[in-house]
Structures are given as structure tokens and as C-alpha cells.
Design a protein around this motif. Structure first.
Motif, PDB file in Angstrom:
ATOM      1  N   LEU A   1      55.124  37.072  39.934  1.00  0.00           N
ATOM      2  CA  LEU A   1      54.207  37.755  40.848  1.00  0.00           C
ATOM      3  C   LEU A   1      52.885  37.018  41.009  1.00  0.00           C
ATOM      4  N   SER A   2      52.756  35.862  40.350  1.00  0.00           N
ATOM      5  CA  SER A   2      51.533  35.106  40.540  1.00  0.00           C
ATOM      6  C   SER A   2      51.696  34.246  41.782  1.00  0.00           C
ATOM      7  N   GLY A   3      50.744  34.332  42.675  1.00  0.00           N
ATOM      8  CA  GLY A   3      50.820  33.532  43.895  1.00  0.00           C
ATOM      9  C   GLY A   3      49.691  32.530  43.909  1.00  0.00           C
ATOM     10  N   PRO A   4      49.597  31.748  44.982  1.00  0.00           N
ATOM     11  CA  PRO A   4      48.495  30.791  45.074  1.00  0.00           C
ATOM     12  C   PRO A   4      47.156  31.518  44.988  1.00  0.00           C
ATOM     13  N   GLY A   5      46.333  31.099  44.065  1.00  0.00           N
ATOM     14  CA  GLY A   5      45.016  31.709  43.916  1.00  0.00           C
ATOM     15  C   GLY A   5      45.012  33.004  43.125  1.00  0.00           C
ATOM     16  N   VAL A   6      46.200  33.558  42.840  1.00  0.00           N
ATOM     17  CA  VAL A   6      46.259  34.800  42.074  1.00  0.00           C
ATOM     18  C   VAL A   6      47.054  34.543  40.802  1.00  0.00           C
ATOM     19  N   SER A   7      46.375  34.492  39.677  1.00  0.00           N
ATOM     20  CA  SER A   7      47.152  34.377  38.461  1.00  0.00           C
ATOM     21  C   SER A   7      46.394  35.012  37.311  1.00  0.00           C
ATOM     22  N   THR A   8      47.152  35.613  36.399  1.00  0.00           N
ATOM     23  CA  THR A   8      46.524  36.287  35.267  1.00  0.00           C
ATOM     24  C   THR A   8      46.204  35.252  34.197  1.00  0.00           C
ATOM     25  N   LEU A   9      45.397  35.649  33.245  1.00  0.00           N
ATOM     26  CA  LEU A   9      44.925  34.676  32.260  1.00  0.00           C
ATOM     27  C   LEU A   9      46.070  34.022  31.469  1.00  0.00           C
ATOM     28  N   PRO A  10      47.031  34.787  30.923  1.00  0.00           N
ATOM     29  CA  PRO A  10      48.090  34.102  30.167  1.00  0.00           C
ATOM     30  C   PRO A  10      48.893  33.127  31.023  1.00  0.00           C
ATOM     31  N   ILE A  11      49.116  33.473  32.292  1.00  0.00           N
ATOM     32  CA  ILE A  11      49.862  32.569  33.170  1.00  0.00           C
ATOM     33  C   ILE A  11      49.041  31.306  33.417  1.00  0.00           C
ATOM     34  N   ASP A  12      47.756  31.505  33.659  1.00  0.00           N
ATOM     35  CA  ASP A  12      46.903  30.362  33.907  1.00  0.00           C
ATOM     36  C   ASP A  12      46.826  29.459  32.679  1.00  0.00           C
TER      37      ASP A  12
END
Lengths: 342, 275, 257
Positions: C205-216
Motif C-alpha cells: 500500500l505504499s505508493g510514490p511519496g507515501v511510505s511508512t517509517l518501517p517501509i522507508d
């Protein structure tokens, strides 16, 4: 409890107030390889943002990964411009995910090499860089003269190969197959050789950006990579060299495409044009990031050596035609899963 | 119990509707994809999935690692839980706190710590070569061993906590009584402790086993593409190949295994308990 | 036997906690690359964590999501738990099964299902999908913990309040809610931490410009082998430690886990 609820509620209000402010400038969403993002940001993204007064949103990942996302979002595209491997662009074009580029809107179109002008047909893509693919290795530990040297004893447990799912994967198999005397398009000899040595391979990397990291961690002493990854590898504080195997080098081309259904057609063309400009192509070349396709770019000799530079070099590389790649890939993946990946 | 059923229904409605439409429905549509080929009902995707040797390997590896992690956690879990229950009340609280603590920390941070420890130039290899146990660094990162270590650390607390509470509920005098009667430690464990804490073991075992089956972060970071597990395979199938057929098959396998494990273990516990 | 047990306990605690000490120290390294023991001590990589733009935006998204999803799960879960415990509604078991369904579905599948069959066909933004996914994930916890608190609360108290003239709702807000406060706070903390640390649900569910801290963090790790991820991991570990400590002091959190 009351205070927790209150603070959470006020937080939510603040957050919802803050977000529309971000969306006021026009936004172009691009999908690119994750490699060398610092250099791209400096040479391409920030100057372009300053010029167009817009915001670039960047999605990164390997080519097939991002192609899969394009397919998944086909109904409501989130990406405007995608940088893909040429065969992935052809695949996307055949799946109806791309729209033709209006090359009359690209002021730099005439300046690029002929082979980059319409690599997948139908004006669905323009090449922005091409690269050779070979082996990087720790020159203090081993020497590499041939693609077969990947399997030498000193490298057992210290080699990374690109996974078959990446752009570089089939290229690596292709050259190993050639070194092993393979003659058939199923690359059976190459896949068998890798399968035989699979326990000596530390990992099959999924994204090229992992290679500098693995070298730095000293998990690996050699890996098959595309030249675009070289800048980040060369700047490591390690004795690393680019091999020139006797069997030669393969390579590929990366292209820019416009996603069908984009809301930002004008901006997309402007961005592609800017990327192809002499200015940007020179900066990316000087940073050893991308080999220029713009024929007007001239770089000093020591830089040229670090790149896959010039039309002559392009002639000397054994490229795999995008259609050949698409035709055979499923069979390669099946054979790979049978003998290597398990 | 209150009588006004209408109110009760109204109170349950928002959560039920939200989960049913925002969660269960999309998941069911995804799962339905696994038994449909070109619009008709068929088990073709399952046949195809298991005909690939890679997929079979990944399936068995996931199962094997899950069992191994659960088994080792159970053995260590009893030792740790017994030692905790045995300690003074003030120490007990602190020990449980220490066991709980890792559960609250980001799995990414937890797993990353193992990269620093298990790498070729990592802490473990530096220590091992330093004291002369090996000449060459050992290869651990990107092997099943690394994934195993990561999973144990991740899920071990979930085994200990239910065991501690099960042991606390043990009648205070049974163990001393058995000891007075001359039972060996092993007999006491097998005949008294194990049967009376079976429920805790089942809860812990289910949490650890299902957790290991469905872990993503640990196999992704510590295993990579050489040590695929079902979840990392699912991600790979979707992310690079857009292969939703395989993804839905894996989804069905994981959900069925999760439910079957908890049902089966619960059955096992009650059936043995009745004897 | 006792000595052996102590030894195993000590070894296991070292195994559980040791890695955090190592990662905290590695994050304090003055060197360019990740190493333990660290090459000199400095705060440069800790400072770097705060300079990375994507960490900052991802951190705020994760905080926002953690609060929002937990709040949503409690607003849905408290009434449901109350009804399940106090009202004899037909089909209660079905409702109980429905609201605990998210527990048996692996997060990656949740994310994929929401992406394929909610985000794309309904055209909803990714952030909303993240909110839905995280909320759904937390509802079972909320229902379970609040139910447990309600079971410990005698029904007579409410009945007494009603007999003394309070309305049902009044009895709930004046008598029940204050008494299950600890359970709600515990559910809030556990929910927030679960959402904040969540990877699989957010991955697709992470898209361009949208990502949560663990994903980042996972993305950053792939490109860099510098100590900043270790520094960030250390900071997150300390944050969790603080939360556990405060929660333990406030209400003895270990009883609810």
C-alpha cells in the motif's frame, strides 16, 4: 483517556489541514531505477523543479517491479513518466500501458543517437542511456579474465548474481552461457553452470543498488552489474575493478516512456526533453551515472573510460533484442527455478 | 445480559460492517482468484503452483523453519518460564518486562541488528576469528540459519508469556509433593508440569508457529532470494511478475495453515486433557 | 536444576536484548560504515537521521496512521465489545468471528487484497487504504482487550446506576468507561505500537511519496550501509522502551500482552 482522545483528535485535524497545502503545485510522478538518486536529484530533479515550478514525486525500484505496479494500476495510473529497461517498455507497450511520445515536442530528439530514437517501435519509448554489463571484483582478492572466473575457488561463497527477475539477470546468464560454449537460445549451458555452483553464490540480488552495499559489507568479492552502478561502486573505499572478460560484455538500454492516461502530458514531455538535453546528459555522464545518448555530449577521456561511451562502443556490445528477450524469458525463468533458485 | 437487542445490534453494527466490507470482502475476492481459471472453477492454479520445484521447496522450507522455531522456542520457553516463576516477586515483574520489551520494538530494527551481528565482518565473526575458533569468517547471512536466528528472537517472547501465566496457575503444592514422593525432575515435568500447562503451550505454540509461517521482514532481510519463504515468495511473485494466480494460492495456503494450526493444536490439547 | 534454569534465562535474555545494545552502539559510530565494535563514538549518524527528508515524512505518516487507526479501532471496537459482553443478540458468535477475522490473515495478503480490490477499483487514495488496513488489523485487539476488561467488571454496578435513575448511556459513560479505562489505555498503546511497527500490511500500500517509517527504513537499508539505520533503530528501540516503561508504571502493561 479524555486527554488522549482530545490530543489525537486535534492531531488529526492538524494533519488534514496540513496536507492540502502540499498539493497546490503541479506534480509529476516519475518511476525510476533506485540507483544514484543523489546524483539524479542534483543533476536532473532539482533543476527541473526549479525550471517548471512543479514538484517531482519519485518512485524507485527495479524495472520489472515497477512494470508490475504499472500493470496493477492500469485503470488509474499514478505514474506519469517511467524509466524502464527496453524490453520492459516493449512489454508495457504491448500491454497497452504506454502512450506514444510526441517526438515533435522533444527539442533534443534529433541530437540523440539513432539507436535510441525509437528502440521499441511505435514511438512508445526513447532511450536515455545505454550500458555494458560485466563483472566487478575485488582486485586484491581475485582476478577475472573470463565469465567462467565467477566460479573460481577463491570466489566460492563470495559472489552475487542478479536474480533472473531483474534486468541484469538474463544478461548475466547470456554471457555465462556464451563462456560455457552454449549455442541454443534456451541458455541451457549457462543456467546449468550457475545451477552447479549455486551454493557458492551468496545471494541473487533483486536491485542493483544492493551491490555496493554487499561489497562494503564484504559479503561479496565479485558481482555481475550494469555499468550504471559503477559510480557508486568505484567510490567505495575498496580496491574494486571492472572486468573485461575475453568473451566480451553484454549490455542494455534504458528508456523513458509516458504512461497511458497521464494527466500531465505536457509536463511529461518537458521532463523527458530535459533529461535528453545536452546539459543534463553531460552532468549525469560527468557523475559516471549514465552514459549519454545525446551525441553532442563530450566528456574528458578519463570520464569516458568510466562510462560506456560513444556510438562505437554501442556497436561493440552484444545487445539482446527486446523481442528476443520477451520471447524466451518465460522458458529461462522456468529452467532457472528448476535448477538454480530452489 | 441486557434485553434491548436492538441497541446491542446497533452497537455491533459499525465494527461488523467495517470489517466485512473493508476487510473480509477484498480478502475473499483475492482468495477466490485461486480457484478460478479463466472464469471457471478449477484447482489448476494449485496444481501449477505445486508443480514448480521452487515453490515446493519454499513451501517445505517455510513449514520446516516454522516447526523448528516452534520446537526450540518451546524447549527454551519452559526453561525460561520455570526460572522466571521460580524467582522473587519483584524480580518476576522485571524479568517479564524484559521479555516483553523486544515485542514492542520495530521488527525492522530488530532484524537489522542481526545484519550487524551475523555479517562477514559482523560482531560474531570478528569475535570468532578473534578468539581463534575459525580462520575464515563463517557465512551466516543469507542462509536458513540466519532466518532461523532472527525468527527465534522475534517470536520467542510469544512462547514465554503464556507459559509463565500457565505455570503461575499451577497449584502451589503439586511439585513439592511429587518431589517429596521421590519423583525425578524429568518425571515431574512429564507427568505434572506438561499436562497442567498444556493450554499455555498450545497458545504459545500457535502464536510462534503461525508467526513464523507468515513472517515477512526477517526472511526478506536475513534470507534474501536464496532463502525464500512463502511470504517473500508471494511478494516476489506479485512485485516482479504480476503473478496474482500464485499470490492467491500462497494466500490460501497461509490462511488455511494458520487456521488449521490453531484448531488442530486446540483439539490436541483438549483431547489429551480429557484422558 | 535451578542453576541451569538461571543460566538458560540469562543466556536467553542476552539473546533477546543484546542485539539492541549492539545496534545502539553501532549507531553511535564515528566511522563511515556500519561496524561493531564502532569506530569511535559520535552523534553524527543520529543527527543524520533527522536530516533525511524521507525519514521525517515517513515518521509523521506512521505517527498519524498509528493514532488514527488505533482511534478508529477503539471507536469501532468498544461498542462492539460492550454489546458482545452485555447484550444477548442472536448471531453473537458470527459477529465475534467476523471482528476477529483480521488476526488470521497475514498482513501481506491484507495489503495486496486492499490494493487490488479496494484501492484500484474504488479509486480511493493509498493513505485511506493504509488507514483502513491498519484499523481492520487493530479491531480484534481492541475488542479482545476491552472485552477482557468488561468481563472483570460486574454487571451489578451498571444495574445499580440504572436503578438509581441513570440512563443506559449515562451508566455507560459514568460507570463503565471509567472502570475499563486501563484496558482502553492498554489497547491504545498496543494498537499504536502494532500499527507503528507494521510492515507487511503497508508494503503493497505504499505508493510514490507515501511510505511508512518501517517501509522507508527497509528501502534505505538497501541503498546504504552507513550507521544511520542503526542510529534510527536505536532511537526507535529507546522510544519503545520509554513507552513500555511508562505503560508499566501506569497500569502494569505486562498483564495485557
Amino acid at each position: 483517556m479524555k486527554t488522549t482522545l482530545l490530543s489525537a483528535a486535534s492531531f488529526l485535524t492538524l494533519a488534514s489541514l496540513a496536507s492540502p497545502a502540499l498539493a497546490q503545485t503541479p506534480t509529476l510522478t516519475i518511476s525510476v531505477y533506485g540507483i544514484a538518486q543523489d546524483a539524479y536529484s542534483e543533476a536532473l530533479y532539482r533543476p527541473f523543479e526549479a525550471q517548471c515550478g512543479c514538484t517531482l514525486v519519485v518512485e524507485t525500484g527495479n524495472s520489472s517491479e515497477r512494470l508490475a505496479k504499472l500493470e496493477a494500476n492500469a485503470g488509474a495510473p499514478v505514474i506519469d513518466v517511467a524509466a524502464l529497461a527496453d524490453f520492459n517498455a516493449l512489454e508495457a507497450a504491448q500491454a497497452g500501458l504506454l502512450q506514444p511520445i510526441d517526438t515533435s515536442k522533444l527539442s533534443n530528439y534529433e541530437a540523440i543517437y539513432d539507436f535510441a530514437k525509437d528502440p521499441v517501435g511505435g514511438a512508445m519509448a526513447v532511450g536515455y542511456t545505454f550500458y555494458s554489463t560485466s563483472i566487478v571484483y575485488r582486485s586484491d582478492l581475485v582476478s577475472i579474465e573470463s565469465w567462467k572466473d565467477l566460479f573460481q575457488e577463491g570466489l566460492a561463497g563470495r559472489v552475487a548474481l542478479p536474480n533472473i527477475t531483474t534486468t541484469q539477470g538474463p544478461l548475466a546468464i547470456y554471457m555465462i552461457d556464451k563462456a560455457e560454449g552454449g549455442t541454443t537460445p534456451d541458455l541451457a549451458a549457462g543456467i546449468a553452470a550457475i545451477g552447479e555452483h549455486r551454493d557458492d553464490i551468496v545471494t541473487f540480488y533483486e536491485r542493483g543498488s544492493q551491490v555496493p552495499q554487499l561489497l562494503q559489507q564484504e559479503e561479496i568479492a565479485a558481482a555481475v552489474v550494469g555499468r550504471f552502478g559503477w559510480a557508486n561502486i568505484a567510490k567505495l573505499d575498496l580496491p574494486v575493478e571492472w572486468a573485461e572478460p575475453v568473451e566480451g560484455q553484454t549490455g542494455g538500454m534504458n528508456v523513458l516512456s509516458i504512461v497511458k492516461g497521464t494527466q500531465n502530458e505536457e509536463l511529461a514531455h518537458r521532463f523527458i526533453d530535459y533529461w535528453l538535453s545536452q546539459e543534463v546528459q553531460t552532468k549525469l555522464a560527468m557523475g559516471l551515472v549514465d552514459s549519454p545518448v545525446n551525441a553532442a555530449v563530450e566528456v574528458p577521456e578519463e570520464i569516458a573510460e568510466g562510462l560506456t561511451y560513444g556510438a562505437e562502443t554501442a556497436e561493440s556490445i552484444e545487445f539482446i533484442a527486446p523481442q528476443t528477450m520477451l520471447d524466451n524469458r518465460d522458458a529461462w525463468v522456468a529452467a532457472w527455478n528448476e535448477t538454480v533458485a530452489r | 445480559m441486557f434485553e434491548r437487542r436492538g441497541i446491542g445490534l446497533a452497537l455491533m453494527l459499525p465494527a461488523t460492517v467495517f470489517i466485512a466490507f473493508g476487510f473480509i470482502l477484498p480478502v475473499l475476492i483475492l482468495l477466490a482468484g485461486s480457484v478460478q481459471v479463466g472464469g471457471a472453477w478449477s484447482l489448476g492454479h494449485f496444481v501449477e503452483f505445486f508443480s514448480s520445484p521452487l515453490n515446493r521447496d519454499v513451501f517445505w522450507r517455510t513449514f520446516r523453519l516454522g516447526l523448528l522455531v516452534t520446537g526450540v522456542s518451546a524447549v527454551l520457553g519452559y526453561a525460561v518460564a520455570l526460572a522466571i516463576v521460580d524467582s522473587s516477586p519483584s524480580a518476576k515483574g522485571r524479568l517479564v518486562g524484559l521479555i516483553v520489551l523486544p515485542l514492542m520494538i520495530s521488527p525492522v530494527a530488530r532484524t537489522y541488528a542481526w545484519v550487524v551481528i551475523l555479517g562477514r565482518t559482523g560482531f560474531l565473526n570478528v569475535a570468532l576469528t578473534g578468539i581463534g575458533l575459525t580462520d575464515e569468517p563463517i557465512r551466516i547471512l543469507f542462509t536458513e540459519t540466519a532466518v532461523f536466528i532472527g525468527l527465534i528472537q522475534l517470536f520467542f517472547p510469544l512462547m514465554v508469556l503464556p507459559l509463565v501465566s500457565a505455570l503461575e496457575n499451577l497449584p502451589a503444592d503439586v511439585v513439592p509433593a511429587a518431589r517429596v514422593l521421590g519423583a525425578s525432575w524429568f518425571t515431574i515435568f512429564r507427568k505434572i508440569i506438561l499436562p497442567l500447562t498444556r493450554e499455555g503451550l498450545v497458545v504459545g505454540g500457535t502464536l510462534v508457529f503461525v508467526g513464523s509461517l507468515t513472517a515477512y521482514v526477517t526472511p526478506a532481510i536475513l534470507g534474501g532470494s536464496r532463502v525464500l519463504m512463502l511470504e517473500t515468495l508471494l511478494y516476489q511473485r506479485v512485485a516482479v511478475a504480476n503473478d496474482y494466480a500464485s499470490a492467491s494460492v500462497i494466500a490460501v495456503i497461509l490462511i488455511v495453515m494458520s487456521i488449521a494450526t490453531s484448531v488442530l493444536l486446540k483439539r490436541l490439547a483438549t483431547a489429551r486433557g480429557e484422558r | 536444576m535451578r542453576g541451569l534454569g538461571r543460566l538458560v534465562l540469562a543466556a536467553v535474555l542476552l539473546f533477546l536484548i543484546g542485539p539492541f545494545i549492539i545496534i545502539c552502539l553501532a549507531g553511535l559510530s564515528a566511522g563511515e560504515t556500519l561496524a561493531f565494535p564502532p569506530q569511535g563514538l559520535s552523534l553524527r549518524w543520529v543527527a543524520r537521521v533527522f536530516e533525511v527528508q524521507s525519514f521525517r515524512s515517513a515518521f509523521w505518516l506512521s505517527i498519524w496512521l498509528g493514532f488514527g487507526a488505533t482511534l478508529g479501532a477503539l471507536l469501532l471496537g468498544i461498542p462492539a465489545a460492550y454489546a458482545l459482553e452485555r447484550y444477548d443478540v442472536p448471531g453473537r458468535q458470527v459477529v465475534r468471528n467476523i471482528v476477529s477475522a483480521p488476526i488470521v490473515v497475514p498482513g501481506l495478503i491484507v495489503g495486496l487484497a486492499l490494493l487490488r480490490h479496494l484501492v484500484i477499483p474504488a479509486g480511493i487514495p493509498v493513505t485511506l487504504a493504509l488507514f483502513i488496513g491498519h484499523t481492520a488489523l487493530l479491531v480484534p485487539y481492541a475488542v479482545r482487550i476491552v472485552s477482557a476488561s468488561l468481563q472483570n467488571l460486574r454487571v451489578d454496578m451498571e444495574e445499580a446506576a440504572v436503578l438509581l435513575g441513570a440512563s443506559r448511556a449515562g451508566a455507560f459513560f459514568r460507570v463503565v468507561l471509567p472502570n475499563i479505562r486501563n484496558g482502553i489505555v492498554a489497547a491504545f498503546i498496543i494498537g499504536f505500537v502494532t500499527s507503528f511497527n507494521q510492515v507487511p500490511v503497508s508494503l503493497f500500500l505504499s505508493g510514490p511519496g507515501v511510505s511508512t517509517l518501517p517501509i522507508d527504513m527497509m528501502f534505505y537499508m538497501e541503498f546504504n550501509y552507513d550507521p544511520s539505520i542503526a542510529a534510527l533503530s536505536g532511537l526507535l528501540a529507546l522510544m519503545s522502551f520509554a513507552i513500555v516503561l511508562v505503560a508499566e508504571r501506569l497500569l502494569g502493561l505486562s498483564r495485557y500482552v
